[in-house]
Motif scaffolding. Structure first.
Motif, PDB file in Angstrom:
ATOM      1  N   ARG A  55      26.066  42.796  30.721  1.00 20.78           N
ATOM      2  CA  ARG A  55      27.522  41.981  31.969  1.00 20.78           C
ATOM      3  C   ARG A  55      28.115  41.447  30.683  1.00 20.78           C
ATOM      4  NH1 ARG A  55      26.382  44.023  36.688  1.00 20.78           N
ATOM      5  NH2 ARG A  55      24.123  44.906  37.167  1.00 20.78           N
ATOM      6  N   LEU A  56      29.145  40.864  31.385  1.00 20.81           N
ATOM      7  CA  LEU A  56      30.121  40.516  31.747  1.00 20.81           C
ATOM      8  C   LEU A  56      31.123  39.477  32.363  1.00 20.81           C
ATOM      9  CD1 LEU A  56      32.436  42.872  28.813  1.00 20.81           C
ATOM     10  CD2 LEU A  56      30.626  41.615  28.277  1.00 20.81           C
ATOM     11  N   ALA A  57      31.555  37.755  32.467  1.00 18.61           N
ATOM     12  CA  ALA A  57      32.067  37.742  32.873  1.00 18.61           C
ATOM     13  C   ALA A  57      33.515  37.190  31.912  1.00 18.61           C
ATOM     14  CB  ALA A  57      31.920  36.323  32.873  1.00 18.61           C
ATOM     15  N   VAL A  58      34.852  37.913  32.449  1.00 17.22           N
ATOM     16  CA  VAL A  58      35.772  37.605  31.457  1.00 17.22           C
ATOM     17  C   VAL A  58      37.050  36.900  32.375  1.00 17.22           C
ATOM     18  CG1 VAL A  58      38.231  38.974  30.236  1.00 17.22           C
ATOM     19  CG2 VAL A  58      36.015  40.391  31.035  1.00 17.22           C
ATOM     20  N   TYR A  59      37.512  35.595  31.499  1.00 20.63           N
ATOM     21  CA  TYR A  59      38.663  34.787  32.146  1.00 20.63           C
ATOM     22  C   TYR A  59      40.202  35.593  31.511  1.00 20.63           C
ATOM     23  CZ  TYR A  59      41.995  30.966  31.660  1.00 20.63           C
ATOM     24  OH  TYR A  59      42.961  30.053  32.265  1.00 20.63           O
ATOM     25  N   LEU A  60      40.704  35.638  32.540  1.00 24.31           N
ATOM     26  CA  LEU A  60      42.027  35.854  32.433  1.00 24.31           C
ATOM     27  C   LEU A  60      42.847  35.144  33.045  1.00 24.31           C
ATOM     28  CD1 LEU A  60      42.137  39.854  34.240  1.00 24.31           C
ATOM     29  CD2 LEU A  60      41.542  39.032  31.667  1.00 24.31           C
ATOM     30  N   PRO A  61      43.995  34.778  31.418  1.00 26.08           N
ATOM     31  CA  PRO A  61      45.158  33.867  32.146  1.00 26.08           C
ATOM     32  C   PRO A  61      45.856  33.523  33.337  1.00 26.08           C
ATOM     33  CG  PRO A  61      44.977  34.517  30.617  1.00 26.08           C
ATOM     34  CD  PRO A  61      44.589  34.721  30.654  1.00 26.08           C
ATOM     35  N   ALA A  62      46.465  32.640  34.085  1.00 22.90           N
ATOM     36  CA  ALA A  62      47.652  32.627  34.477  1.00 22.90           C
ATOM     37  C   ALA A  62      48.720  33.127  34.704  1.00 22.90           C
ATOM     38  CB  ALA A  62      47.827  31.592  35.356  1.00 22.90           C
ATOM     39  N   GLY A  63      49.241  34.172  35.172  1.00 22.82           N
ATOM     40  CA  GLY A  63      50.115  35.229  35.163  1.00 22.82           C
ATOM     41  C   GLY A  63      49.678  36.254  34.160  1.00 22.82           C
TER      42      GLY A  63
END
Length: 355
Positions: A55-63
């Motif tokens: 399992r992964l948790a992925v942070y995607l930035p604003a925009g």
């Protein structure tokens, strides 16, 4: 004059980055955390029930959703004591990353937090016939999956490794062995860098390990569980259930008897300092390499071994940064609003990642 000009350019770029981030957030394009699962072939046939679904948790930035821009990627290995979601669920990492980007501390990036745990805790990031092929999973499956499913800059210089405690061990180890895949490495208070004050064999309960009938029995003793996970990674024996290890020591008549050959094999395979001669040239190609540790670590072995590790890196001419900070034993020095992640880790990657 050149210094003043450089400072002005840096200040101007920071203001622009802050303005861009503010516009993105005002348009409703906020950062997000998305969950993913990779079904891996690298854990087929493992002996201890490691799930093939990682399992992964992925942070995607604003925009991210509103543009076609590509981003560098940080691969984060947490301590197995924490979960792969802990940095977001409990440590406030999403807000911290948002704030760092808005301030111009670092440009926008993707971060992937990865579950690298076994039933006993740490995988130690190596290929093992007992626990599965963790190193191959990272290089052959994880990185290609992220590049295929997210808008990454799919280049070595745009990939960084960062980890905490046992995860920091993994970040440094993978950075050593696969400097062709990852360009920069930061280890937050790593363990396993080298010999401690106490010998390794003083930690486990050897009577427990010698007579255990299941992994669950081993879990009742913290050090025994940790060291069994080390043995499963570095002294694996698929023919010896239920622990599937060759034990490097045992008690005989109340005395500790150490197997010299197994101990030598364990040290050569496990300690990061033992790997330096083989991987020194790899480390010299990194764009950036830093690790830190707390002067007040409750296990003083970590302080001792990290001090020795930086000296050995210097002996081989490996450029790196090593910092012993005055952290308090009862406080998290990394994930606070003004902690080391925002003050040290992210500026390090701003300097060394390719954006």
């Amino acid at each position: 004059m050149k210094t003043q000009k450089k400072q002005f350019v840096t200040m101007f770029c920071t203001l622009i980055l802050s303005a861009v981030s503010a516009v993105a957030q005002s348009n409703g394009s906020k950062s997000q955390i998305v969950e993913r699962v990779i079904h891996s072939k690298n854990f087929e046939g493992n002996k201890i029930g490691v799930s093939a679904d990682r399992r992964l948790a992925v942070y995607l930035p604003a925009g991210y959703d509103g543009s076609s821009k590509r981003y560098p990627v940080l691969y984060f290995f947490p301590s197995p004591i924490d979960g792969y979601q802990t940095l977001f669920d409990k440590s406030g990492a999403q807000a911290l990353f948002d704030r760092a980007i808005a301030r111009g501390t670092v440009r926008s990036f993707i971060l992937v937090s990865v579950d690298m745990t076994t039933p006993l805790g740490a995988s130690w990031f190596v290929n093992s016939p007992v626990t599965g092929n963790w190193e191959d999973f990272v290089v052959q499956e994880l990185v290609p999956y992220v590049d295929a499913n997210f808008r990454t800059i799919s280049a070595r210089d745009a990939r960084g490794l960062v980890g905490q405690h046992m995860g920091a061990y993994g970040a440094i180890r993978i950075g050593m062995t696969h400097a062709d895949v990852f360009g920069s490495v930061y280890g937050m208070n790593p363990v396993g860098t080298g010999s401690g004050v106490q010998i390794m064999d003083s930690r486990p309960n050897w009577d427990l390990l010698a007579h255990a009938t299941s992994l669950d029995e081993v879990k009742k003793d913290g050090f025994s569980a940790i060291f069994t996970s080390i043995f499963q990674a570095h002294l694996p024996n698929p023919e010896k259930p239920p622990l599937y290890v060759d034990l490097p020591a045992h008690r005989e008549g109340g005395k500790l008897v150490i197997d010299s050959k197994l101990t030598a094999r364990l040290r050569d395979s496990f300690f990061l300092e033992s790997m330096i001669p083989q991987y020194a040239d790899n480390l010299k190609t990194l764009r950036g390499f830093k690790f830190d540790w707390s002067r007040n670590d409750a296990i003083w072995d970590h302080v001792y071994s990290n001090q020795a590790f930086t000296h050995k890196l210097n002996e081989f001419g490996i450029m790196h940064e090593a910092e012993e900070y005055n952290g308090l034993w009862d406080a998290d020095p990394y994930w606070g609003a003004e902690g080391r992640v925002i003050a040290d880790v992210l500026p390090f990657f701003q300097q060394h990642l390719e954006f």
